[in-house]
Design a protein around this motif. Structure first.
Motif, PDB file in Angstrom:
ATOM      1  N   GLY A   1       0.845  -1.259   0.178  1.00  0.00           N
ATOM      2  CA  GLY A   1      -0.040   0.060   0.093  1.00  0.00           C
ATOM      3  C   GLY A   1       0.930   1.010  -0.110  1.00  0.00           C
ATOM      4  O   GLY A   1       1.801   1.333  -0.859  1.00  0.00           O
ATOM      5  N   ASP A   2       0.437   2.236   0.934  1.00  0.00           N
ATOM      6  CA  ASP A   2       1.427   3.368   1.147  1.00  0.00           C
ATOM      7  C   ASP A   2       2.178   3.386   2.255  1.00  0.00           C
ATOM      8  O   ASP A   2       2.841   4.456   2.810  1.00  0.00           O
ATOM      9  N   GLN A   3       2.759   2.368   2.481  1.00  0.00           N
ATOM     10  CA  GLN A   3       3.411   2.226   3.980  1.00  0.00           C
ATOM     11  C   GLN A   3       4.891   2.289   3.438  1.00  0.00           C
ATOM     12  O   GLN A   3       5.403   1.828   2.323  1.00  0.00           O
ATOM     13  N   GLU A   4       5.572   2.720   4.266  1.00  0.00           N
ATOM     14  CA  GLU A   4       6.921   3.161   4.054  1.00  0.00           C
ATOM     15  C   GLU A   4       7.826   1.732   4.046  1.00  0.00           C
ATOM     16  O   GLU A   4       8.646   1.733   3.121  1.00  0.00           O
TER      17      GLU A   4
ATOM     18  N   TRP B   1       7.383  -2.861   4.982  1.00  0.00           N
ATOM     19  CA  TRP B   1       6.587  -3.810   4.909  1.00  0.00           C
ATOM     20  C   TRP B   1       5.426  -3.817   5.798  1.00  0.00           C
ATOM     21  O   TRP B   1       4.399  -4.248   5.641  1.00  0.00           O
ATOM     22  N   CYS B   2       5.750  -3.807   7.381  1.00  0.00           N
ATOM     23  CA  CYS B   2       4.855  -3.765   8.219  1.00  0.00           C
ATOM     24  C   CYS B   2       4.409  -2.348   8.600  1.00  0.00           C
ATOM     25  O   CYS B   2       3.856  -2.212   9.697  1.00  0.00           O
ATOM     26  N   GLY B   3       4.809  -1.381   8.024  1.00  0.00           N
ATOM     27  CA  GLY B   3       4.341   0.198   8.358  1.00  0.00           C
ATOM     28  C   GLY B   3       5.553   0.984   8.487  1.00  0.00           C
ATOM     29  O   GLY B   3       6.014   1.097   7.166  1.00  0.00           O
ATOM     30  N   SER B   4       5.802   1.860   9.494  1.00  0.00           N
ATOM     31  CA  SER B   4       6.660   3.006   9.237  1.00  0.00           C
ATOM     32  C   SER B   4       8.063   2.562   9.698  1.00  0.00           C
ATOM     33  O   SER B   4       9.149   3.268   9.608  1.00  0.00           O
ATOM     34  N   GLU B   5       8.209   1.490  10.261  1.00  0.00           N
ATOM     35  CA  GLU B   5       9.523   0.966  10.862  1.00  0.00           C
ATOM     36  C   GLU B   5      10.165  -0.368  10.029  1.00  0.00           C
ATOM     37  O   GLU B   5       9.419  -1.164   9.608  1.00  0.00           O
ATOM     38  N   MET B   6      11.443  -0.421  10.247  1.00  0.00           N
ATOM     39  CA  MET B   6      12.123  -1.831   9.546  1.00  0.00           C
ATOM     40  C   MET B   6      11.947  -2.560  10.306  1.00  0.00           C
ATOM     41  O   MET B   6      12.034  -2.555  11.610  1.00  0.00           O
TER      42      MET B   6
ATOM     43  N   ALA C   1       5.361   1.923  -7.046  1.00  0.00           N
ATOM     44  CA  ALA C   1       5.414   1.937  -5.455  1.00  0.00           C
ATOM     45  C   ALA C   1       6.186   0.749  -4.924  1.00  0.00           C
ATOM     46  O   ALA C   1       7.009   1.206  -3.829  1.00  0.00           O
ATOM     47  N   LEU C   2       6.418  -0.242  -5.487  1.00  0.00           N
ATOM     48  CA  LEU C   2       7.094  -1.440  -4.938  1.00  0.00           C
ATOM     49  C   LEU C   2       8.774  -0.989  -5.311  1.00  0.00           C
ATOM     50  O   LEU C   2       9.542  -1.396  -4.666  1.00  0.00           O
ATOM     51  N   HIS C   3       8.736  -0.823  -6.475  1.00  0.00           N
ATOM     52  CA  HIS C   3      10.062  -0.225  -6.709  1.00  0.00           C
ATOM     53  C   HIS C   3      10.656   0.966  -5.844  1.00  0.00           C
ATOM     54  O   HIS C   3      11.891   1.097  -5.475  1.00  0.00           O
ATOM     55  N   ALA C   4       9.906   1.706  -5.594  1.00  0.00           N
ATOM     56  CA  ALA C   4      10.258   3.052  -4.556  1.00  0.00           C
ATOM     57  C   ALA C   4      10.740   2.598  -3.433  1.00  0.00           C
ATOM     58  O   ALA C   4      11.631   2.848  -2.610  1.00  0.00           O
ATOM     59  N   TYR C   5       9.756   1.390  -2.758  1.00  0.00           N
ATOM     60  CA  TYR C   5      10.075   0.628  -1.740  1.00  0.00           C
ATOM     61  C   TYR C   5      11.467   0.203  -1.771  1.00  0.00           C
ATOM     62  O   TYR C   5      12.345   0.269  -0.520  1.00  0.00           O
ATOM     63  N   SER C   6      11.719  -0.582  -2.782  1.00  0.00           N
ATOM     64  CA  SER C   6      13.206  -1.183  -2.932  1.00  0.00           C
ATOM     65  C   SER C   6      14.263  -0.213  -2.906  1.00  0.00           C
ATOM     66  O   SER C   6      15.307  -0.536  -2.221  1.00  0.00           O
TER      67      SER C   6
END
Length: 209
Positions: free
Chosen positions: A145-148, A150-155, A189-194
């Motif tokens: 989704g729009d999470q930073e 995978w599980c939210g705002s934290e690594m 979005a997934l690319h930005a996450y990576s």
């Protein structure tokens, strides 16, 4: 674990070497362990290990499996076992994954490996394997989704596991499938996450050629 009749050495990670036999090799499962070690700020000794220089105890008691983590007089093999061990004893809930989309994480690498290994690129079977990979990535993007992270705002541990797999995705598809699949364009979005994962100090510290 198997108790070793050897002096205690702290944390030692035995891993696949590169072709030169001395530098780190391209194992995503080992890199996930190293990323977790870095995120937990743990000191460890990294030992790229060829078949010729594997310790005898590793051959006798663990069939020479890599990666292998030795902690004092105990040893653990299988990357998931090692990750769980490190998180349980050293994580203090810092990187615990909650609602971590385990199915999506586990589905990525098999689909990616089948696609990258198939030749020739672009034939009917290749397109079927690409379709399977797209399905896995779509499920991941829906979960993210729009999470930073995978599980939210934290690594968390899930990000440690995903970072090396997404690195293999981006580099492998660019090298072998660039005419047929554009990860950044199809899954922005997934690319930005990576890219967020790749920019972390823990990823940079564990990078290999």
């Amino acid at each position: 674990p198997f108790s070793l009749t050897l002096p205690a050495e702290g944390l030692v990670l035995y891993c696949k070497p590169a072709q030169d036999g001395t530098s780190i090799g391209d194992c995503p499962f080992c890199q996930a362990i190293r990323i977790l070690l870095e995120e937990l700020n743990l000191e460890y000794d990294l030992r790229p290990t060829t078949p010729e220089n594997k310790p005898q105890w590793l051959l006798d008691q663990y069939d020479g499996k890599l990666p292998a983590l030795r902690h004092d007089k105990e040893c653990y093999v299988e990357s998931e076992v090692i990750l769980s061990y490190l998180l349980f004893f050293f994580g203090k809930d810092k990187l615990e994954s909650k609602d971590n989309g385990e199915a999506q994480v586990n589905a990525l690498f098999p689909a990616l490996a089948q696609y990258l290994k198939h030749t020739p690129a672009g034939d009917v079977q290749d397109q079927e394997k690409l379709s399977n990979l797209r399905t896995a990535l779509s499920s991941m993007q829906d979960h993210l989704g729009d999470q930073e992270y995978w599980c939210g705002s934290e690594m968390t541990l899930a990000d440690c596991r995903l970072a090396p797999r997404l690195y293999h995705l981006t580099t492998g598809c660019q090298a072998f499938k660039a005419d047929y699949f554009d990860f950044a364009k199809e899954f922005p979005a997934l690319h930005a996450y990576s890219q967020r994962l790749f920019a972390r100090d823990s990823f940079q510290a564990t990078q290999y050629p």
